[in-house]
Enzyme design. Sequence first.
Site, PDB file in Angstrom:
ATOM      1  N   ASP A  19       0.792  -1.227   0.000  1.00 24.39           N
ATOM      2  CA  ASP A  19       0.000   0.000   0.000  1.00 24.39           C
ATOM      3  C   ASP A  19       0.829   1.284   0.000  1.00 24.39           C
ATOM      4  OD1 ASP A  19       0.994  -0.396   2.533  1.00 24.39           O
ATOM      5  OD2 ASP A  19      -0.919  -0.316   3.578  1.00 24.39           O
ATOM      6  N   HIS A  20       2.078   1.212   0.434  1.00 25.81           N
ATOM      7  CA  HIS A  20       2.887   2.429   0.558  1.00 25.81           C
ATOM      8  C   HIS A  20       3.671   2.745  -0.726  1.00 25.81           C
ATOM      9  CE1 HIS A  20       2.115   1.898   4.821  1.00 25.81           C
ATOM     10  NE2 HIS A  20       2.771   2.994   5.118  1.00 25.81           N
ATOM     11  N   ASP A  51       3.418  -1.420  11.433  1.00 29.06           N
ATOM     12  CA  ASP A  51       3.061  -0.045  11.097  1.00 29.06           C
ATOM     13  C   ASP A  51       2.456   0.585  12.344  1.00 29.06           C
ATOM     14  OD1 ASP A  51       2.451   1.665   8.321  1.00 29.06           O
ATOM     15  OD2 ASP A  51       1.191   2.192  10.046  1.00 29.06           O
ATOM     16  N   ARG A 102      -0.528  12.747  10.216  1.00 30.36           N
ATOM     17  CA  ARG A 102       0.778  13.316  10.589  1.00 30.36           C
ATOM     18  C   ARG A 102       1.111  14.521   9.718  1.00 30.36           C
ATOM     19  NH1 ARG A 102       3.510   7.479  11.523  1.00 30.36           N
ATOM     20  NH2 ARG A 102       2.817   7.351  13.681  1.00 30.36           N
ATOM     21  N   SER A 156       6.434   6.847  13.344  1.00 30.88           N
ATOM     22  CA  SER A 156       6.255   5.581  12.641  1.00 30.88           C
ATOM     23  C   SER A 156       7.035   4.431  13.264  1.00 30.88           C
ATOM     24  CB  SER A 156       6.668   5.750  11.178  1.00 30.88           C
ATOM     25  OG  SER A 156       7.892   5.116  10.937  1.00 30.88           O
ATOM     26  N   ARG A 158       8.910   2.410  11.511  1.00 30.67           N
ATOM     27  CA  ARG A 158       9.965   1.973  10.576  1.00 30.67           C
ATOM     28  C   ARG A 158      11.256   1.616  11.312  1.00 30.67           C
ATOM     29  NH1 ARG A 158       9.803   7.946   7.987  1.00 30.67           N
ATOM     30  NH2 ARG A 158       7.637   7.300   7.962  1.00 30.67           N
TER      31      ARG A 158
HETATM   32  C1  MIC Z   1       3.787   6.270   8.471  1.00 26.75           C
HETATM   33  O1  MIC Z   1       2.616   6.613   8.482  1.00 26.75           O
HETATM   34  O2  MIC Z   1       4.708   6.967   8.926  1.00 26.75           O
HETATM   35  C2  MIC Z   1       4.140   4.900   7.888  1.00 26.75           C
HETATM   36  C3  MIC Z   1       4.831   5.140   6.616  1.00 26.75           C
HETATM   37  O3  MIC Z   1       2.960   4.203   7.627  1.00 26.75           O
HETATM   38  C4  MIC Z   1       4.987   4.177   8.918  1.00 26.75           C
HETATM   39  C5  MIC Z   1       5.552   2.914   8.444  1.00 26.75           C
HETATM   40  C6  MIC Z   1       6.734   3.071   7.543  1.00 26.75           C
HETATM   41  O4  MIC Z   1       7.552   3.969   7.760  1.00 26.75           O
HETATM   42  O5  MIC Z   1       6.858   2.262   6.629  1.00 26.75           O
HETATM   43  C7  MIC Z   1       4.267   3.898  10.242  1.00 26.75           C
HETATM   44  O6  MIC Z   1       3.333   4.580  10.575  1.00 26.75           O
HETATM   45  O7  MIC Z   1       4.705   3.018  10.998  1.00 26.75           O
HETATM   46 FE1  SF4 Z   2      -0.220   4.905   5.052  1.00 22.29          FE
HETATM   47 FE2  SF4 Z   2       1.034   5.503   7.340  1.00 22.29          FE
HETATM   48 FE3  SF4 Z   2      -0.340   7.355   5.982  1.00 22.29          FE
HETATM   49 FE4  SF4 Z   2      -1.632   5.434   7.187  1.00 22.29          FE
HETATM   50  S1  SF4 Z   2      -0.392   6.999   8.166  1.00 22.29           S
HETATM   51  S2  SF4 Z   2      -2.040   6.182   5.127  1.00 22.29           S
HETATM   52  S3  SF4 Z   2      -0.278   3.698   6.941  1.00 22.29           S
HETATM   53  S4  SF4 Z   2       1.505   6.293   5.310  1.00 22.29           S
END
Ligand code: MIC
Ligand code: SF4
Length: 649
Positions: free
Chosen positions: A64-65, A119, A380, A538, A540
């Site tokens: 999805d990313h 995630d 975010r 996140s 990550r």
């Molecule tokens: C995000 O919203 O920051 C992400 C991208 O979904 C991350 C995961 C990632 O960095 O791959 C998260 O929320 O954990």
């Molecule tokens: Fe995707 Fe993270 Fe954004 Fe949710 S917050 S839509 S999981 S990148």
Amino acid sequence: MGRNIVEKIFDAHKAYGEIKAGNQIGLNIDQVYTQDATGTMAWLEFEAIGIDRVKVPLTVSYVDHNMLQSNFMNADDHLFLQTAAQKFGAYFSKPGNGICHQIHLERFAAPGRIALGTDSHTPTGGGMGMIAIGVGGLEAATVMAGAPFEINMPKVVQVKLTGKLKKPYVTAMDVILTLLKMLSVKGGVGKILEYWGPGVKDLNVPERATIANMGAELGATTSIFPSDENTLAYLKAQGRTKDWVEIKADSNAEYSEIIELKLGKIEPMIAQPHSPDNVVPIREIAGRKVNQVCIGSCTNSSYQAMKSIASILKGKTIPEWVNLLINPGSKQVYEMLSRKGLVAEMISAGARILEASCGPCIGMGGAPGSGHVSIRSYNRNFQGRAGTKDASVYLASPVSCAVTALKGEIVDPRDSGLKIPKTKESERFLINDNLIIPPKQGTKDVRIIKGPNIKEVPVKESLKQEIKAEVLLKLGNNITTDDIMPAGSAILPFRSNIPAISEFVFKNIDDTFSSRANTAKTKGGGIIVGGENYGQGSSREHAAIAPMYLGLQAVIAKSFARIHRSNLINFGVLPLLFKTERDYERIEKGDMLSIKNPVDAVKGGQDFAVENLTKGYTFEAVSTLNDREKELILKGGLLPSTKARSLTK
Ligand code: MIC
Ligand code: SF4
């Protein structure tokens, strides 16, 4: 003594330990899911552990990313994930099926269960009455390999909801923004928020999911709602009545704290740049011109939310200076909107409809222009996350975003003069799981296909007798994992290639970081100094692995965010806390530090003597590692200390 919902679910899943705040406990996990940006590492780590097949009852690998395919890298990763899922017995959700959290809610989440996801927004499942916790990839991989999930039992806070929201102007998003204003981005650290009270009935499952999703921004371990008739209605509409069980707290259950929210008093709110807790009532900043509006993401992607914006946009046109981008959360929502003609209303109003994926939320396209103002129904708004460092990103409800898109300036929906119909969640969803590939038996001989950008997971050496390293950066409070390891369309494709992605560590803060770290590595490595809540945001694990690859030995901070602290430990980087604030003040970038006998300190009382060789003084730092974490730090992390045989016992 009565039990709260968290205690009930934890008790039913207990592998070891006593379910009491602060205790180290082990839990048996029902479901694990990964997404592509964190999943490539998680599945490489699972492969490295050496188990034939996942050992949890349900595992799903989502894509999805990393959806933009500007070269071979993301497409290769998708194929790697698909073949790994096939070999190891996981469901695979194909690109196009939507955002992991939205799909998981629709098709897999079930009350009373425990899910882990790689995630940080995994807690979305709390809207379903399930415990759903975000973890790093390696943590997930060991659980998929059969280990219990270990956690220090968080405190359970009751959030009592009374009254009713002033719908359609005030939505679930405004509830969580209000909580963020009250509690801040570190207000939930070490806590699980359990919702209760007559106001809970006023919220359907997707609305509850919005609140639970963004509980991540509070730093909370997770959030959970009871499972009641609304939960049953949602499951029924998803054709999953059999997954329903009732879950509620006993009337004499105990909580570490009680917070009361009167839903009727909540107003439309907005988070201003650059933090989700920088919240004010929209009316306070009404009139600010906007260039871009983005609606969707895992926070606000339900059919109901999308239907409401379609009805606001119907028959109207956005102003000429506004760009409106809409990313529905799942194929289910997208297909339903299309069949009902609602996508047509959006297009007709001038919206750009994106595929069902994270998209602009993680800078995978949709970056605002220089100095532009973007308002988003996402979760975010850290500086630079959208892909443009000097853009100003605001967060608000889908309704507030839709009226803002039409007016071209920030406006409270109540003052917009626009007709805002009340919408209801669907009583019957369109079920078409043709993009979900179920696991099969007899897959031992399946070949996992790895493109040339997919590299081995690096492993750290065991803890040294002395750490002598340079302070590479000194940072303030609330440093995010987006600050440490930025995302965006140019960097995300390297998620499966640590040497390549390590060049981007702290890029937006100091673009000399990786070269300085590489130089320091040859002389003993680096140390980062952080303030409060270091590593928020996140999950990550790249924010730990890549700095570790660059020679990071320790982070000394005032406090840590939960998932990042675990990721540091899982990759053998020592998380230390200043004993006194004054020592944080004295230290400077470039100072050479010596941490004496770290091995003895870890094995003993966890008191560390740190000598500042540059300035000539010694100060004290402490760690708060539990027994398992001590072992991991000593061995250089979870991967070196994980043996297939110890997991399958
Ligand atoms: C995000 O919203 O920051 C992400 C991208 O979904 C991350 C995961 C990632 O960095 O791959 C998260 O929320 O954990
Ligand atoms: Fe995707 Fe993270 Fe954004 Fe949710 S917050 S839509 S999981 S990148």
